[in-house]
Design a protein around this motif. Structure first.
Motif, PDB file in Angstrom:
ATOM      1  N   LYS A   9      -6.306  13.997  12.779  1.00  0.00           N
ATOM      2  CA  LYS A   9      -5.884  15.134  11.958  1.00  0.00           C
ATOM      3  C   LYS A   9      -4.704  14.707  11.096  1.00  0.00           C
ATOM      4  O   LYS A   9      -3.610  14.491  11.610  1.00  0.00           O
ATOM      5  CB  LYS A   9      -5.491  16.309  12.851  1.00  0.00           C
ATOM      6  N   TYR A  11      -1.657  14.983   8.216  1.00  0.00           N
ATOM      7  CA  TYR A  11      -0.656  15.992   7.867  1.00  0.00           C
ATOM      8  C   TYR A  11      -1.154  16.806   6.674  1.00  0.00           C
ATOM      9  O   TYR A  11      -1.668  16.267   5.693  1.00  0.00           O
ATOM     10  CB  TYR A  11       0.670  15.324   7.521  1.00  0.00           C
ATOM     11  N   VAL A  12      -1.002  18.107   6.750  1.00  0.00           N
ATOM     12  CA  VAL A  12      -1.382  19.005   5.658  1.00  0.00           C
ATOM     13  C   VAL A  12      -0.101  19.627   5.108  1.00  0.00           C
ATOM     14  O   VAL A  12       0.599  20.358   5.808  1.00  0.00           O
ATOM     15  CB  VAL A  12      -2.346  20.103   6.146  1.00  0.00           C
ATOM     16  N   SER A  13       0.199  19.317   3.878  1.00  0.00           N
ATOM     17  CA  SER A  13       1.420  19.831   3.255  1.00  0.00           C
ATOM     18  C   SER A  13       1.219  21.271   2.803  1.00  0.00           C
ATOM     19  O   SER A  13       0.165  21.637   2.282  1.00  0.00           O
ATOM     20  CB  SER A  13       1.766  18.965   2.038  1.00  0.00           C
ATOM     21  N   ASP A  16       0.448  21.316  -1.039  1.00  0.00           N
ATOM     22  CA  ASP A  16      -0.720  20.612  -1.561  1.00  0.00           C
ATOM     23  C   ASP A  16      -1.570  21.589  -2.373  1.00  0.00           C
ATOM     24  O   ASP A  16      -1.967  22.637  -1.872  1.00  0.00           O
ATOM     25  CB  ASP A  16      -1.534  20.032  -0.407  1.00  0.00           C
ATOM     26  N   PRO A  20      -7.092  21.576   2.031  1.00  0.00           N
ATOM     27  CA  PRO A  20      -6.846  20.455   2.935  1.00  0.00           C
ATOM     28  C   PRO A  20      -8.101  20.012   3.687  1.00  0.00           C
ATOM     29  O   PRO A  20      -8.987  20.811   3.977  1.00  0.00           O
ATOM     30  CB  PRO A  20      -5.817  21.010   3.911  1.00  0.00           C
ATOM     31  N   THR A  22      -8.873  18.929   7.164  1.00  0.00           N
ATOM     32  CA  THR A  22      -8.147  19.047   8.427  1.00  0.00           C
ATOM     33  C   THR A  22      -8.497  17.958   9.436  1.00  0.00           C
ATOM     34  O   THR A  22      -7.677  17.613  10.270  1.00  0.00           O
ATOM     35  CB  THR A  22      -8.395  20.422   9.058  1.00  0.00           C
ATOM     36  N   LYS A  24     -10.317  14.024   9.686  1.00  0.00           N
ATOM     37  CA  LYS A  24     -10.922  12.867   9.037  1.00  0.00           C
ATOM     38  C   LYS A  24     -11.531  11.976  10.101  1.00  0.00           C
ATOM     39  O   LYS A  24     -11.070  11.950  11.242  1.00  0.00           O
ATOM     40  CB  LYS A  24      -9.882  12.087   8.240  1.00  0.00           C
TER      41      LYS A  24
END
Length: 73
Positions: A9, A11-13, A16, A20, A22, A24
């Protein structure tokens, strides 16, 4: 037991602008999990070995992209 596909998982800013991703995933080759090549491994016949890209069956990895795997499920 090992798997050829790993997930993580990122990082989701909060800033952004794009939606996102979530989770990969990535593929790992089977030779990472075999410390050495033991004697008398089963082999592909010569013609199949050319298609598979390896002579030994334990080293064969049928790569699928995450999108192809999603269609199969």
């Amino acid at each position: 037991m090992y798997t050829l596909y790993k997930t993580y998982k990122p990082y989701v800013s909060p800033f952004d602008p794009c939606p996102p991703i979530t989770v990969k995933s990535y593929s790992t080759p089977p030779n990472l999990y075999l410390g050495f090549q033991p004697p008398n491994l089963p082999q592909f016949p010569p013609r199949e070995a050319l298609k598979a890209g390896t002579l030994w069956k334990v080293f064969y990895d049928p790569y699928y992209s995450p999108y192809e795997r999603a269609r199969e499920d």
